[in-house]
Motif scaffolding. Sequence first.
Motif, PDB file in Angstrom:
ATOM      1  N   SER A  92      43.724  33.795  33.300  1.00 43.24           N
ATOM      2  CA  SER A  92      44.249  35.071  33.776  1.00 43.24           C
ATOM      3  C   SER A  92      45.344  35.626  32.866  1.00 43.24           C
ATOM      4  CB  SER A  92      44.770  34.928  35.208  1.00 43.24           C
ATOM      5  OG  SER A  92      45.964  34.163  35.245  1.00 43.24           O
ATOM      6  N   TYR A  93      45.995  34.746  32.127  1.00 44.09           N
ATOM      7  CA  TYR A  93      47.060  35.190  31.233  1.00 44.09           C
ATOM      8  C   TYR A  93      46.555  35.569  29.842  1.00 44.09           C
ATOM      9  CZ  TYR A  93      50.895  33.998  34.402  1.00 44.09           C
ATOM     10  OH  TYR A  93      51.781  33.975  35.457  1.00 44.09           O
TER      11      TYR A  93
ATOM     12  N   LYS B 291      41.297  39.468  30.230  1.00 37.30           N
ATOM     13  CA  LYS B 291      41.219  40.411  31.329  1.00 37.30           C
ATOM     14  C   LYS B 291      40.123  39.991  32.292  1.00 37.30           C
ATOM     15  CE  LYS B 291      42.937  44.443  28.775  1.00 37.30           C
ATOM     16  NZ  LYS B 291      42.648  45.837  28.356  1.00 37.30           N
TER      17      LYS B 291
ATOM     18  N   ASN C 228      35.552  35.891  30.090  1.00 38.02           N
ATOM     19  CA  ASN C 228      35.979  35.426  31.411  1.00 38.02           C
ATOM     20  C   ASN C 228      34.799  35.358  32.368  1.00 38.02           C
ATOM     21  OD1 ASN C 228      38.065  34.778  33.470  1.00 38.02           O
ATOM     22  ND2 ASN C 228      37.407  36.721  34.339  1.00 38.02           N
TER      23      ASN C 228
ATOM     24  N   ARG D  23      41.968  47.576  43.315  1.00 43.15           N
ATOM     25  CA  ARG D  23      43.091  47.241  42.451  1.00 43.15           C
ATOM     26  C   ARG D  23      44.407  47.627  43.143  1.00 43.15           C
ATOM     27  NH1 ARG D  23      43.396  46.108  37.015  1.00 43.15           N
ATOM     28  NH2 ARG D  23      45.430  46.436  36.035  1.00 43.15           N
TER      29      ARG D  23
ATOM     30  N   LYS E  64      49.343  45.860  38.801  1.00 44.71           N
ATOM     31  CA  LYS E  64      49.132  46.105  37.379  1.00 44.71           C
ATOM     32  C   LYS E  64      48.398  44.943  36.729  1.00 44.71           C
ATOM     33  CE  LYS E  64      51.572  47.124  33.066  1.00 44.71           C
ATOM     34  NZ  LYS E  64      52.893  47.352  32.406  1.00 44.71           N
ATOM     35  N   ASN E  65      48.873  43.738  36.973  1.00 42.83           N
ATOM     36  CA  ASN E  65      48.238  42.535  36.451  1.00 42.83           C
ATOM     37  C   ASN E  65      47.543  41.793  37.603  1.00 42.83           C
ATOM     38  OD1 ASN E  65      49.215  42.827  33.713  1.00 42.83           O
ATOM     39  ND2 ASN E  65      51.228  42.257  34.499  1.00 42.83           N
ATOM     40  N   GLN E  66      46.519  42.446  38.154  1.00 42.08           N
ATOM     41  CA  GLN E  66      45.891  41.904  39.362  1.00 42.08           C
ATOM     42  C   GLN E  66      45.222  40.554  39.121  1.00 42.08           C
ATOM     43  OE1 GLN E  66      44.919  44.412  42.387  1.00 42.08           O
ATOM     44  NE2 GLN E  66      42.909  43.561  42.875  1.00 42.08           N
ATOM     45  N   TYR E  67      44.647  40.337  37.945  1.00 39.57           N
ATOM     46  CA  TYR E  67      44.006  39.055  37.647  1.00 39.57           C
ATOM     47  C   TYR E  67      45.015  37.917  37.740  1.00 39.57           C
ATOM     48  CZ  TYR E  67      40.929  35.750  35.172  1.00 39.57           C
ATOM     49  OH  TYR E  67      40.150  34.675  34.829  1.00 39.57           O
ATOM     50  N   ILE E  68      46.218  38.144  37.207  1.00 35.27           N
ATOM     51  CA  ILE E  68      47.276  37.132  37.300  1.00 35.27           C
ATOM     52  C   ILE E  68      47.651  36.903  38.758  1.00 35.27           C
ATOM     53  CG2 ILE E  68      49.673  36.595  36.694  1.00 35.27           C
ATOM     54  CD1 ILE E  68      49.247  38.118  34.088  1.00 35.27           C
ATOM     55  N   MET E  69      47.713  37.988  39.527  1.00 35.66           N
ATOM     56  CA  MET E  69      48.049  37.867  40.948  1.00 35.66           C
ATOM     57  C   MET E  69      46.981  37.064  41.692  1.00 35.66           C
ATOM     58  SD  MET E  69      50.136  38.426  43.377  1.00 35.66           S
ATOM     59  CE  MET E  69      51.268  39.622  42.639  1.00 35.66           C
TER      60      MET E  69
ATOM     61  N   LYS F  35      47.578  33.424  40.965  1.00 37.48           N
ATOM     62  CA  LYS F  35      48.759  32.913  41.674  1.00 37.48           C
ATOM     63  C   LYS F  35      48.457  32.677  43.151  1.00 37.48           C
ATOM     64  CE  LYS F  35      52.339  34.936  38.712  1.00 37.48           C
ATOM     65  NZ  LYS F  35      53.443  35.939  38.638  1.00 37.48           N
TER      66      LYS F  35
END
Length: 378
Positions: free
Chosen positions: A29-30, A33, A39, A335, A338-343, A346
């Motif tokens: 995720s970091y 995308k 991915n 969505r 902003k960084n939804q993939y990272i969210m 987490k």
Amino acid sequence: MFDFIPIQDYYDIYINLCLFIILFTILHSYVLKLEDRKNINYINVVGYLLLVWLILYLGMRPINGIFGDTVNYNVAFTKYAKGGRIGKESDFYWHVFMKFMSQIVNIHVFFTICAFIYIYPMYRLSKELFNKYWYYAFLMFIVSFSFYTYAVNGVRNGAALSLFLWGLCYRDKKVIMGLFFLVATFFHKTALLPIIAYISTYFYNNPKVFFKGWLACIPLSLIMGNLWITLFTSLGFGDDRLTAYLTGEADAGTFSSTGFRWDFLFHSSFAVFAGWYFIYKKKFNDSFYNQLLNTYLICNGFWILVIKANFSNRFAYLSWFMMAIVIIYPLLKQRFFKNQYIMIGKIIFFYFAFTYFMSYIYYEFIKVPVPNTHHTNF
């Protein structure tokens, strides 16, 4: 069979492999995308390998008492394989299924088929709802606190509620959905609770009312817990076995401890908070999501009312099996960040952290068995 794996390490291998996969997913995720082709390839390869591995690993487990009621299922299966008759069993059609399978396969193949019935619908619903991003919902399902227990111990209950999930894949084809729901009740009568709860959302589907009802269940249980236990028992909910769970005495030092389970209420609140946050803070509007959330609130509210009963954890699973999908659904549909993939990474990590914490810290601290030894089958 996976005889080469020490029995005492079986659960540890499952949960630590999940930890490794989650950490690797967060790393992705970091650096990539969500929609990146690399991915998509990664989640497909890992996801399908995980699906097949889990079905075989859990289905082909050794017959040992460390897996809870696995031994009891084996005793019944062996009896039927030798020509034994079905007695006056509750959930009669489950025993018909077991007897039929005993005539054509051995016990390990039978458990593998049960593992397929339990795990495949989680994949199927994830694929149906989220298409190429199915992996994240499926991962949430398999790292849930109750997942392992109902794969190796409460097999019948786990299979029944997964058939309910499978039925949801055909929500636009009501006849097929109804057939899945019917078979789910054949496997285990308690599947009626989420089925009735879900059907009721076709008539009323306002989350605000169900949120208030869920919250009201907490003081009602604290103040009048014994009254609700007596009421549900007198109404004949389920069968004699379920009545015994509500009124019987728990063994000292077991997972099925008594009293108001604040730890489990905290766990249940994850899905409640997620639903509230996305609907009222993020203005997420999705009719089917409301149905899933309201079904969860109804079933979990029922459990809260009888939370003081011995073995009430058995009733908790009637809502917990939906927790993963309630939490992850909005994030894979719209969505918000902003960084939804990272969210997403987490949230999956922190959701799994509860399972890991309970297994290696909480249960060690209070000196009770870890989840693979829970006797949570109805």
